[in-house]
Write a protein that holds these residues in place. Structure first.
Motif, PDB file in Angstrom:
ATOM      1  N   LEU A  58     -46.400 -18.471  19.119  1.00 25.67           N
ATOM      2  CA  LEU A  58     -45.984 -19.683  19.513  1.00 25.67           C
ATOM      3  C   LEU A  58     -45.812 -20.342  18.127  1.00 25.67           C
ATOM      4  O   LEU A  58     -46.198 -20.000  17.210  1.00 25.67           O
ATOM      5  CB  LEU A  58     -46.787 -20.082  20.366  1.00 25.67           C
ATOM      6  CG  LEU A  58     -47.115 -19.717  21.846  1.00 25.67           C
ATOM      7  CD1 LEU A  58     -48.139 -20.073  22.423  1.00 25.67           C
ATOM      8  CD2 LEU A  58     -45.760 -19.879  22.701  1.00 25.67           C
ATOM      9  N   ASP A  59     -45.239 -21.570  18.280  1.00 26.49           N
ATOM     10  CA  ASP A  59     -44.795 -22.444  17.074  1.00 26.49           C
ATOM     11  C   ASP A  59     -45.953 -23.536  16.937  1.00 26.49           C
ATOM     12  O   ASP A  59     -45.925 -24.314  17.866  1.00 26.49           O
ATOM     13  CB  ASP A  59     -43.405 -22.814  16.993  1.00 26.49           C
ATOM     14  CG  ASP A  59     -42.472 -21.810  17.171  1.00 26.49           C
ATOM     15  OD1 ASP A  59     -42.649 -20.763  16.229  1.00 26.49           O
ATOM     16  OD2 ASP A  59     -41.396 -22.142  17.703  1.00 26.49           O
ATOM     17  N   LEU A  91     -48.558 -28.144  22.376  1.00 27.24           N
ATOM     18  CA  LEU A  91     -47.453 -27.282  22.882  1.00 27.24           C
ATOM     19  C   LEU A  91     -46.541 -28.027  23.717  1.00 27.24           C
ATOM     20  O   LEU A  91     -45.098 -27.899  23.497  1.00 27.24           O
ATOM     21  CB  LEU A  91     -47.805 -25.909  23.418  1.00 27.24           C
ATOM     22  CG  LEU A  91     -48.461 -25.037  22.430  1.00 27.24           C
ATOM     23  CD1 LEU A  91     -48.658 -23.724  23.498  1.00 27.24           C
ATOM     24  CD2 LEU A  91     -47.695 -24.407  21.431  1.00 27.24           C
ATOM     25  N   ASP A  94     -44.679 -30.707  21.606  1.00 23.04           N
ATOM     26  CA  ASP A  94     -43.695 -30.393  20.897  1.00 23.04           C
ATOM     27  C   ASP A  94     -42.570 -29.692  21.576  1.00 23.04           C
ATOM     28  O   ASP A  94     -41.672 -29.199  20.853  1.00 23.04           O
ATOM     29  CB  ASP A  94     -44.448 -29.121  19.904  1.00 23.04           C
ATOM     30  CG  ASP A  94     -43.352 -28.606  18.828  1.00 23.04           C
ATOM     31  OD1 ASP A  94     -42.911 -29.550  18.177  1.00 23.04           O
ATOM     32  OD2 ASP A  94     -43.429 -27.470  18.425  1.00 23.04           O
ATOM     33  N   GLN A  96     -42.652 -26.969  23.781  1.00 24.58           N
ATOM     34  CA  GLN A  96     -42.543 -25.588  23.963  1.00 24.58           C
ATOM     35  C   GLN A  96     -42.967 -25.392  25.445  1.00 24.58           C
ATOM     36  O   GLN A  96     -42.857 -24.532  26.275  1.00 24.58           O
ATOM     37  CB  GLN A  96     -43.571 -25.005  23.143  1.00 24.58           C
ATOM     38  CG  GLN A  96     -43.082 -25.147  21.806  1.00 24.58           C
ATOM     39  CD  GLN A  96     -44.084 -24.463  20.659  1.00 24.58           C
ATOM     40  OE1 GLN A  96     -44.280 -23.256  20.993  1.00 24.58           O
ATOM     41  NE2 GLN A  96     -44.686 -25.135  19.941  1.00 24.58           N
ATOM     42  N   ILE A  97     -43.604 -26.551  26.023  1.00 23.26           N
ATOM     43  CA  ILE A  97     -43.811 -26.324  27.593  1.00 23.26           C
ATOM     44  C   ILE A  97     -43.699 -27.574  28.269  1.00 23.26           C
ATOM     45  O   ILE A  97     -43.577 -28.773  27.638  1.00 23.26           O
ATOM     46  CB  ILE A  97     -45.493 -26.104  27.665  1.00 23.26           C
ATOM     47  CG1 ILE A  97     -45.909 -24.757  26.797  1.00 23.26           C
ATOM     48  CG2 ILE A  97     -45.991 -26.278  29.064  1.00 23.26           C
ATOM     49  CD1 ILE A  97     -47.541 -24.898  27.068  1.00 23.26           C
ATOM     50  N   VAL A 166     -50.113 -20.139  28.703  1.00 27.14           N
ATOM     51  CA  VAL A 166     -48.825 -20.704  28.510  1.00 27.14           C
ATOM     52  C   VAL A 166     -47.966 -20.091  29.607  1.00 27.14           C
ATOM     53  O   VAL A 166     -47.081 -20.565  30.282  1.00 27.14           O
ATOM     54  CB  VAL A 166     -48.279 -20.289  27.132  1.00 27.14           C
ATOM     55  CG1 VAL A 166     -46.816 -20.626  27.115  1.00 27.14           C
ATOM     56  CG2 VAL A 166     -49.211 -21.064  26.199  1.00 27.14           C
ATOM     57  N   ARG A 170     -45.950 -21.929  32.945  1.00 29.31           N
ATOM     58  CA  ARG A 170     -44.737 -21.903  32.744  1.00 29.31           C
ATOM     59  C   ARG A 170     -44.026 -21.347  34.082  1.00 29.31           C
ATOM     60  O   ARG A 170     -42.782 -21.227  34.339  1.00 29.31           O
ATOM     61  CB  ARG A 170     -43.864 -21.105  31.536  1.00 29.31           C
ATOM     62  CG  ARG A 170     -44.081 -21.720  30.178  1.00 29.31           C
ATOM     63  CD  ARG A 170     -43.756 -20.654  29.094  1.00 29.31           C
ATOM     64  NE  ARG A 170     -43.775 -21.559  27.838  1.00 29.31           N
ATOM     65  CZ  ARG A 170     -43.317 -20.951  26.583  1.00 29.31           C
ATOM     66  NH1 ARG A 170     -43.419 -19.554  26.586  1.00 29.31           N
ATOM     67  NH2 ARG A 170     -43.165 -21.529  25.352  1.00 29.31           N
TER      68      ARG A 170
END
Length: 541
Positions: A58-59, A91, A94, A96-97, A166, A170
């Motif tokens: 992940l980032d 996350l 940012d 991402q989720i 995660v 999702r």
């Protein structure tokens, strides 16, 4: 929305506070901050969170300004259980989720650098706090899934890694991950340990009828018991068998005790609810923090809290440290223990039975009979030893027994010996009577009745009260001692009702019996086990 919110729990003793974990990721000078009175272990979690996110493919928002707020900000927070919640909010902030995927959800767990999860201490009280605040979904490390599911009406998800969490939020397929490493170490050596208590039975002890009856009364009402006698006379043998005559814990007691064991970090993964009363017997060289509770950093429950609803046995009691002995005053009076520090004050349950044992002197050989006295202790040493058993602590002890070694004359070989199951049935029935009597109260046992309610709501017979007033006015009994005699008298009456099959209100016979139990005098068991209409003082001797 530039920030995301999830939930975690901060523990203050056995009390859990729901914490809003908010993260904001926005353009600016690259920096990471945690605000909201975070402890050292929690601040160190930032590095764990960053590497866990990177190693989970992940980032991490390395070129942005990241701020994590733990709200309410004025509440001190410590522990590693915040790692997972901080990672998910970063996350989500940012992008991402989705924010909605983690909203209204609690995340509990410590992260490894590889992105795996480790168990957190106190998952059960944390889940209780989550449920009390209306949060209905919680993620926990997989080994603690069963522990968290003890709380009803909460959707618990057990996971192994950050990547699994995660994927779950999702709505994607959850990938495989290595099992979570258990927090408790493997036992390298095998020994009997506490398991040997399962093999003990009251029938093992021959004779000692007076001591067994005192233990039965103490168990039925939850009263503090002091066993005094020469070394080798059977004090420890009696104390170790008291848990065998206690009934199983009620569902409320079981959940309360299991939460304490979870908080102390002694609840094994997959163990389930604690259903039997615990037994703790710390060594006399134990520190105040280990017996009462405390420690560095977060407050840990001591042996007295881990023995809640069970038995705390302090063998060689006069050899315990003075600060430990003095600290027992509060739990003997109120049934809980308060540990105060500069930044926090933690109150933990401590409502178990306290059983003390002592020798007549440090060497254990002193006897009143000059011919039998083989004591080698110097008189000043013996006096110092004796002072540990006098004063405020002694006044808070309900029952005193001078244990005499069993002899052939004290045991009738033709009389059936009662087993622990026989006595446990009476103790259980007596406790059920107390539960019905105190159904609308906050206490459960006779030993917990507040003094004003004891005199106003549950008075004893007039002659019994007169006898007790006489003892108080003559200085043989303190005001606190008189209250404790009344509590024991109610337990004696409850056991009498079990034996006779009819309701018995404490009268002169029950108060006389309670006085004898408190003073260490012999009790006439024929009157006790007979009609209970007889005056025990006339029957004795």
């Amino acid at each position: 929305m530039p920030f995301a919110t999830a939930h975690c729990v901060a523990l203050n003793g056995a009390l859990g506070h729901l914490i809003d974990v908010q993260a904001d990721v926005s353009p600016g000078q690259a920096n990471v901050m945690v605000v909201g009175r975070a402890g050292a272990a929690l601040r160190e979690g930032l590095d764990r969170v960053r590497m866990a996110i990177i190693n989970s493919d992940l980032d991490w928002p390395a070129s942005k300004r990241t701020t994590i707020l733990l709200s309410p900000a004025d509440l001190p927070k410590s522990g590693t259980q915040f790692d997972l919640a901080m990672a998910l909010t970063v996350l989500a902030a940012d992008g991402q989720i989705e924010h909605r995927d983690i909203a209204g959800t609690a995340f509990i767990g410590e992260l490894t650098l590889a992105g795996g999860l480790r168990p957190a201490i106190g998952v059960l009280p944390m889940t209780l706090a989550v449920a009390a605040r209306g949060v209905r979904r919680v993620y926990v490390p997989e080994p603690q899934f069963e522990e968290a599911t003890m709380v009803p009406d909460v959707d618990v998800i057990g996971v192994r890694s950050l990547a699994q969490v995660v994927a779950s939020v999702r709505g994607h397929e959850v990938p495989d991950a290595p099992p979570v490493a258990e927090a408790s170490g493997s036992r390298l050596l095998t020994w009997c340990g506490d398991e040997r208590l399962d093999e003990l039975d009251l029938a093992d002890l021959r004779g000692m009828a007076d001591e067994k009856y005192a233990a039965e009364v103490a168990a039925a009402g939850g009263h503090a018991l002091l066993l005094s006698g020469a070394k080798g006379c059977g004090k420890t043998s009696i104390a170790e068998r008291i848990p065998t005559i206690l009934p199983d814990l009620t569902p409320e007691e079981s959940l309360e005790l299991t939460a304490l064991h979870s908080l102390a970090g002694v609840l094994e993964p997959g163990q389930g609810m604690v259903v039997r009363p615990p037994f703790a017997a710390p060594h006399h060289d134990a520190s105040k923090a280990s017996v009462i509770g405390g420690g560095l950093g977060r407050v840990h429950p001591g042996e007295i809290s881990r023995a809640h609803c069970g038995v705390l046995f302090l063998d060689e009691f006069p050899l315990f440290r003075s600060d430990v002995i003095d600290a027992l005053r509060q739990p003997l009076e109120s049934g809980d223990i308060t540990i105060a520090r500069r930044d926090e004050s933690v109150t933990l349950p401590a409502g178990g039975m306290l059983v003390l044992a002592s020798n007549p002197c440090p060497c254990g050989n002193w006897a009143a009979n000059a011919r039998a006295n083989r004591c080698t202790c110097a008189p000043p040493v013996r006096r110092t030893y004796e002072t540990r058993l006098t004063g405020p602590i002694a006044d808070r002890i309900d029952i005193l027994r001078h244990v005499q070694p069993a002899t052939a004359a004290s045991h009738d070989p033709f009389r059936p010996v009662e087993t622990s199951a026989d006595v446990r049935a009476r103790v259980s029935a007596a406790r059920q009577r107390q539960q019905r009597r105190f159904a609308d109260s906050s206490w459960r046992l006779n030993s917990q009745i507040p003094s004003p309610r004891l005199k106003d709501t549950w008075p004893v017979a007039e002659k019994a009260q007169q006898k007790l007033d006489q003892e108080t006015y003559r200085g043989r009994l303190s005001a606190r001692g008189a209250v404790r005699v009344l509590r024991v008298a109610w337990t004696v009456a409850d056991l009498a009702s079990v034996r006779t099959g009819r309701d018995v209100v404490p009268g002169l016979a029950e108060v006389e019996t309670a006085l004898r139990l408190r003073r260490g005098e012999a009790v006439d068991l024929r009157a006790i086990r007979g009609g209970y209409d007889l005056d025990v003082s006339e029957q004795a001797g």
